[in-house]
Scaffold this active site. Structure first.
Site, PDB file in Angstrom:
ATOM      1  N   THR A  36       9.941  11.107  -2.643  1.00 42.49           N
ATOM      2  CA  THR A  36      10.078   9.646  -2.577  1.00 42.49           C
ATOM      3  C   THR A  36      10.005   9.055  -3.990  1.00 42.49           C
ATOM      4  OG1 THR A  36       9.011   9.738  -0.429  1.00 42.49           O
ATOM      5  CG2 THR A  36       9.260   7.562  -1.424  1.00 42.49           C
ATOM      6  N   LYS A  56      17.459   2.753   6.508  1.00 46.37           N
ATOM      7  CA  LYS A  56      17.202   3.719   5.435  1.00 46.37           C
ATOM      8  C   LYS A  56      17.756   5.091   5.828  1.00 46.37           C
ATOM      9  CE  LYS A  56      13.024   3.664   4.120  1.00 46.37           C
ATOM     10  NZ  LYS A  56      11.608   3.819   3.721  1.00 46.37           N
ATOM     11  N   GLN A  66      13.291   1.681   8.764  1.00 49.71           N
ATOM     12  CA  GLN A  66      13.615   3.105   8.766  1.00 49.71           C
ATOM     13  C   GLN A  66      14.999   3.384   9.361  1.00 49.71           C
ATOM     14  OE1 GLN A  66      10.595   5.132   7.844  1.00 49.71           O
ATOM     15  NE2 GLN A  66      12.193   6.573   7.261  1.00 49.71           N
ATOM     16  N   GLY A 123       4.512  11.997   6.744  1.00 50.42           N
ATOM     17  CA  GLY A 123       3.402  11.242   6.168  1.00 50.42           C
ATOM     18  C   GLY A 123       3.798   9.839   5.755  1.00 50.42           C
ATOM     19  N   ASP A 124       2.808   9.060   5.423  1.00 51.03           N
ATOM     20  CA  ASP A 124       2.973   7.716   4.834  1.00 51.03           C
ATOM     21  C   ASP A 124       1.593   7.392   4.252  1.00 51.03           C
ATOM     22  OD1 ASP A 124       4.977   5.229   4.883  1.00 51.03           O
ATOM     23  OD2 ASP A 124       3.007   4.401   5.291  1.00 51.03           O
ATOM     24  N   ASN A 129       0.940   9.100  -3.245  1.00 55.04           N
ATOM     25  CA  ASN A 129       2.024  10.078  -3.319  1.00 55.04           C
ATOM     26  C   ASN A 129       3.260   9.522  -4.016  1.00 55.04           C
ATOM     27  OD1 ASN A 129       4.718  10.911  -1.656  1.00 55.04           O
ATOM     28  ND2 ASN A 129       3.465  12.702  -2.150  1.00 55.04           N
ATOM     29  N   LYS A 183      12.916   9.419  13.364  1.00 52.72           N
ATOM     30  CA  LYS A 183      12.341  10.055  12.172  1.00 52.72           C
ATOM     31  C   LYS A 183      11.671   8.967  11.362  1.00 52.72           C
ATOM     32  CE  LYS A 183      11.778  13.470   9.309  1.00 52.72           C
ATOM     33  NZ  LYS A 183      10.319  13.203   9.460  1.00 52.72           N
ATOM     34  N   SER A 187      12.942  15.082   3.881  1.00 48.70           N
ATOM     35  CA  SER A 187      12.410  15.498   5.186  1.00 48.70           C
ATOM     36  C   SER A 187      13.533  16.050   6.060  1.00 48.70           C
ATOM     37  CB  SER A 187      11.761  14.309   5.908  1.00 48.70           C
ATOM     38  OG  SER A 187      10.430  14.135   5.494  1.00 48.70           O
ATOM     39  N   LYS A 200       8.529   5.064  13.575  1.00 45.92           N
ATOM     40  CA  LYS A 200       7.356   5.007  12.689  1.00 45.92           C
ATOM     41  C   LYS A 200       6.113   5.002  13.569  1.00 45.92           C
ATOM     42  CE  LYS A 200       6.225   4.568   8.285  1.00 45.92           C
ATOM     43  NZ  LYS A 200       6.882   5.045   7.068  1.00 45.92           N
TER      44      LYS A 200
HETATM   45  P1  NDP Z   1      -0.637   6.881  -0.297  1.00 47.40           P
HETATM   46  O1  NDP Z   1      -1.636   6.698   0.766  1.00 47.40           O
HETATM   47  O2  NDP Z   1      -0.449   8.210  -0.899  1.00 47.40           O
HETATM   48  O3  NDP Z   1      -0.902   5.837  -1.484  1.00 47.40           O
HETATM   49  C1  NDP Z   1      -0.944   4.480  -1.258  1.00 47.40           C
HETATM   50  C2  NDP Z   1      -1.287   3.783  -2.558  1.00 47.40           C
HETATM   51  O4  NDP Z   1      -1.107   2.384  -2.377  1.00 47.40           O
HETATM   52  C3  NDP Z   1      -2.738   3.975  -2.978  1.00 47.40           C
HETATM   53  O5  NDP Z   1      -2.826   3.929  -4.372  1.00 47.40           O
HETATM   54  C4  NDP Z   1      -3.417   2.757  -2.356  1.00 47.40           C
HETATM   55  O6  NDP Z   1      -4.614   2.357  -3.008  1.00 47.40           O
HETATM   56  C5  NDP Z   1      -2.366   1.699  -2.517  1.00 47.40           C
HETATM   57  N1  NDP Z   1      -2.512   0.702  -1.432  1.00 47.40           N
HETATM   58  C6  NDP Z   1      -2.480   0.928  -0.092  1.00 47.40           C
HETATM   59  N2  NDP Z   1      -2.706  -0.189   0.594  1.00 47.40           N
HETATM   60  C7  NDP Z   1      -2.910  -1.143  -0.329  1.00 47.40           C
HETATM   61  C8  NDP Z   1      -3.193  -2.526  -0.247  1.00 47.40           C
HETATM   62  N3  NDP Z   1      -3.335  -3.147   0.929  1.00 47.40           N
HETATM   63  N4  NDP Z   1      -3.293  -3.195  -1.423  1.00 47.40           N
HETATM   64  C9  NDP Z   1      -3.123  -2.574  -2.626  1.00 47.40           C
HETATM   65  N5  NDP Z   1      -2.880  -1.258  -2.752  1.00 47.40           N
HETATM   66  C10 NDP Z   1      -2.762  -0.567  -1.625  1.00 47.40           C
HETATM   67  O7  NDP Z   1       0.745   6.339   0.331  1.00 47.40           O
HETATM   68  P2  NDP Z   1       2.229   6.648  -0.136  1.00 47.40           P
HETATM   69  O8  NDP Z   1       2.287   6.775  -1.605  1.00 47.40           O
HETATM   70  O9  NDP Z   1       2.764   7.718   0.715  1.00 47.40           O
HETATM   71  O10 NDP Z   1       2.978   5.312   0.307  1.00 47.40           O
HETATM   72  C11 NDP Z   1       3.104   4.165  -0.554  1.00 47.40           C
HETATM   73  C12 NDP Z   1       4.235   3.281  -0.064  1.00 47.40           C
HETATM   74  O11 NDP Z   1       5.458   4.020  -0.066  1.00 47.40           O
HETATM   75  C13 NDP Z   1       4.086   2.735   1.350  1.00 47.40           C
HETATM   76  O12 NDP Z   1       4.688   1.456   1.413  1.00 47.40           O
HETATM   77  C14 NDP Z   1       4.917   3.701   2.170  1.00 47.40           C
HETATM   78  O13 NDP Z   1       5.359   3.133   3.390  1.00 47.40           O
HETATM   79  C15 NDP Z   1       6.060   3.948   1.210  1.00 47.40           C
HETATM   80  N6  NDP Z   1       6.838   5.166   1.444  1.00 47.40           N
HETATM   81  C16 NDP Z   1       6.233   6.391   1.458  1.00 47.40           C
HETATM   82  C17 NDP Z   1       6.990   7.524   1.645  1.00 47.40           C
HETATM   83  C18 NDP Z   1       6.405   8.892   1.543  1.00 47.40           C
HETATM   84  O14 NDP Z   1       7.172   9.865   1.544  1.00 47.40           O
HETATM   85  N7  NDP Z   1       5.110   9.051   1.410  1.00 47.40           N
HETATM   86  C19 NDP Z   1       8.435   7.439   1.940  1.00 47.40           C
HETATM   87  C20 NDP Z   1       8.985   6.115   1.803  1.00 47.40           C
HETATM   88  C21 NDP Z   1       8.194   5.027   1.602  1.00 47.40           C
HETATM   89  P3  NDP Z   1      -6.034   2.531  -2.266  1.00 47.40           P
HETATM   90  O15 NDP Z   1      -6.384   3.968  -2.415  1.00 47.40           O
HETATM   91  O16 NDP Z   1      -6.916   1.608  -3.002  1.00 47.40           O
HETATM   92  O17 NDP Z   1      -5.820   2.119  -0.835  1.00 47.40           O
END
Ligand code: NDP
Length: 447
Positions: A212, A116, A113, A167-168, A243, A92, A379, A128
């Site tokens: 999250t 976690k 993961q 998603g991620d 997100n 997962k 999830s 992943k």
């Molecule tokens: P999204 O794609 O929804 O958002 C990502 C955000 O982070 C955007 O604002 C993006 O900006 C920014 N970002 C991405 N890459 C970079 C970078 N290289 N430098 C600076 N900013 C960056 O992703 P999520 O919110 O889903 O995920 C964010 C984090 O949370 C990740 O580490 C993910 O692994 C983790 N996570 C997510 C979960 C989930 O349920 N979605 C669960 C647990 C962890 P820009 O648009 O400019 O790229």
């Protein structure tokens, strides 16, 4: 047994067998560092090649993803799914679509993961996946074409009892819809438990979108409560505006905090009077625009192009964007400015040096594998609802999430104390997550 030498030996092997994968090395090094305390007490965890097996994925799948862009050109991306550990349940973990994706990044995420998912107390293994596909600037049709091609290969490797992606970064509700549609078409059955993060009227769970970010804030609340403090009245920085960031900001403000800054990869907005969450959602989730647009459409908000969000003064920092976005220097800045709590909404957003600074400066720190586990936990609740063909209310699901986050905090806190590292939630999370998986692997034999 010389624990130090044994653990160094494991790490040397990791470096040798996984060359050119610095994020994976970083994630393993952090866990191995905590395992020194376990191995000093319980040497049986060094038997049967347990650590060697746990750091080697059960299966790694790499595949070609060809698709046609709007100009009629063929594009070729690379797809990944790393099925890391299924001792506790089906693999997962999310799918990430971002140009920086490579095998090492997917392995670091898959490895995190495992622990976690174990911490959630729910029966899910660790995996992943993703692709180096860049969704930015792509049309809806291009996103759909890519998702369909990606699933055309991935579908043979997943299933409700085998591997359940979600998603991620770069993969939200729209992408899960296209992926699920193609899976359903290929296998000719409506197997809702194969993906999570689905739409509400076709098997999705209430609270999954928020989980999250909300979970990270629930964990922060628990951590602050343990030190006699509350979120109410504090200033909070939330990096990112995807997100996780949006819903962390929403919950923090609901609980009385003021979110004073948010960002994307181009810059940050300084919002001393708090964030208008509904406007932010419209800009990011509906219009899919940059955070700079938020500053243009509001008063008293400054946009700092290319700036460092960690220079803003705050009591609490929630890094919710991506790995290694907060380094040692930024950690010192935060501490100098009076920040007392940091909880990782993203996966490994703080470098090892930053975590060390927090330890030295007595900034309470919650690692991602504990603080952001609410997403995968919800999830798993979505999978439960799918299996029983039921759907739960928002209030009930949110309460389950809150209870899970409280239990994760308690497990981290208790385990850290048990190993004489009180309040070291990194050690607590790693050991509590590890022991459950390790016991299951030992019981199931050398496989
Ligand atoms: P999204 O794609 O929804 O958002 C990502 C955000 O982070 C955007 O604002 C993006 O900006 C920014 N970002 C991405 N890459 C970079 C970078 N290289 N430098 C600076 N900013 C960056 O992703 P999520 O919110 O889903 O995920 C964010 C984090 O949370 C990740 O580490 C993910 O692994 C983790 N996570 C997510 C979960 C989930 O349920 N979605 C669960 C647990 C962890 P820009 O648009 O400019 O790229």
């Amino acid at each position: 047994m010389n624990v130090e030498a044994t653990v160094n030996g494991y790490y040397e092997q990791i470096l040798k067998r996984n060359a050119g994968e610095p994020e994976f090395h970083q994630a393993v090094a952090e866990v191995l560092d905590s395992l020194k305390y376990v191995l000093s007490k319980d040497q049986h965890y060094a038997e049967f090649g347990l650590i060697e097996r746990m750091t080697e994925p059960e299966r790694q799948i790499i595949f070609r993803v060809p698709w046609i862009d709007d100009a009629g050109n063929v594009q070729v991306n690379r797809g990944f799914r790393v099925q890391f550990n299924s001792a506790l349940g089906p693999y997962k973990g999310g799918l990430r679509f971002h140009p920086s994706v490579n095998l090492g990044i997917i392995k670091f995420l898959g490895f995190e993961q495992i622990f976690k998912n174990s911490l959630t107390g729910l029966p899910i293994g660790g995996g992943k996946g993703g692709s180096d596909f860049d969704p930015k600037g792509k049309s809806n049709r291009e996103i759909m074409a890519f998702c369909q091609s990606f699933m055309t290969e991935l579908h043979r490797h997943i299933g409700q009892f085998r591997d359940v992606p979600a998603g991620d970064i770069g993969v939200g509700g729209r992408e899960i819809g296209y992926l699920f549609g193609q899976y359903r078409r290929l296998v000719n059955q409506h197997e809702s438990g194969v993906l999570t993060g689905k739409g509400l009227n076709w098997g999705g769970s209430l609270v999954r979108t928020e989980a999250t970010g909300y979970g990270t804030v629930y964990f922060t609340q628990e951590m602050m409560g343990a030190h006699g403090e509350r979120l109410d009245g504090t200033k909070v920085i939330v990096s990112g505006s995807g997100n996780v960031a949006i819903y962390a900001a929403e919950k923090a403000q609901e609980l009385g905090a003021t979110v004073v800054a948010m960002s994307d990869s181009s810059g940050y907005v300084y919002t001393p009077e708090g964030v208008d969450i509904e406007l932010l959602k419209d800009i990011k989730e509906v219009r899919r625009e940059r955070i700079s647009v938020y500053a243009k459409e509001t008063d008293h908000v400054k946009y700092v192009h290319g700036g460092n969000i960690w220079e803003v003064e705050a009591d609490v920092a929630l890094p919710c964007a991506t790995q290694n976005e907060l380094d040692g220097e930024s950690a010192r800045l935060l501490a100098d400015n009076g920040c007392r709590y940091v909880a990782e909404g993203a996966n490994m957003p703080c470098t090892a040096e930053a975590v060390e600074v927090f330890r030295k400066r007595k900034v309470h720190f919650a690692p991602g594998k504990a603080a952001n586990a609410g997403g995968v936990a919800t999830s798993a609740l979505e999978m439960q609802q799918n299996a029983s063909r039921d759907s739960w209310s928002f209030e009930y699901t949110d309460k389950r999430l809150r209870d899970i986050m409280r239990n994760i905090f308690k497990a981290c806190d208790r385990t850290a104390a048990e190993y004489d590292k009180p309040e070291d939630y990194v050690v607590g999370a790693n050991i509590a997550g590890f022991r459950k998986v390790a016991d299951a692997m030992l019981a199931q034999g050398v496989i």
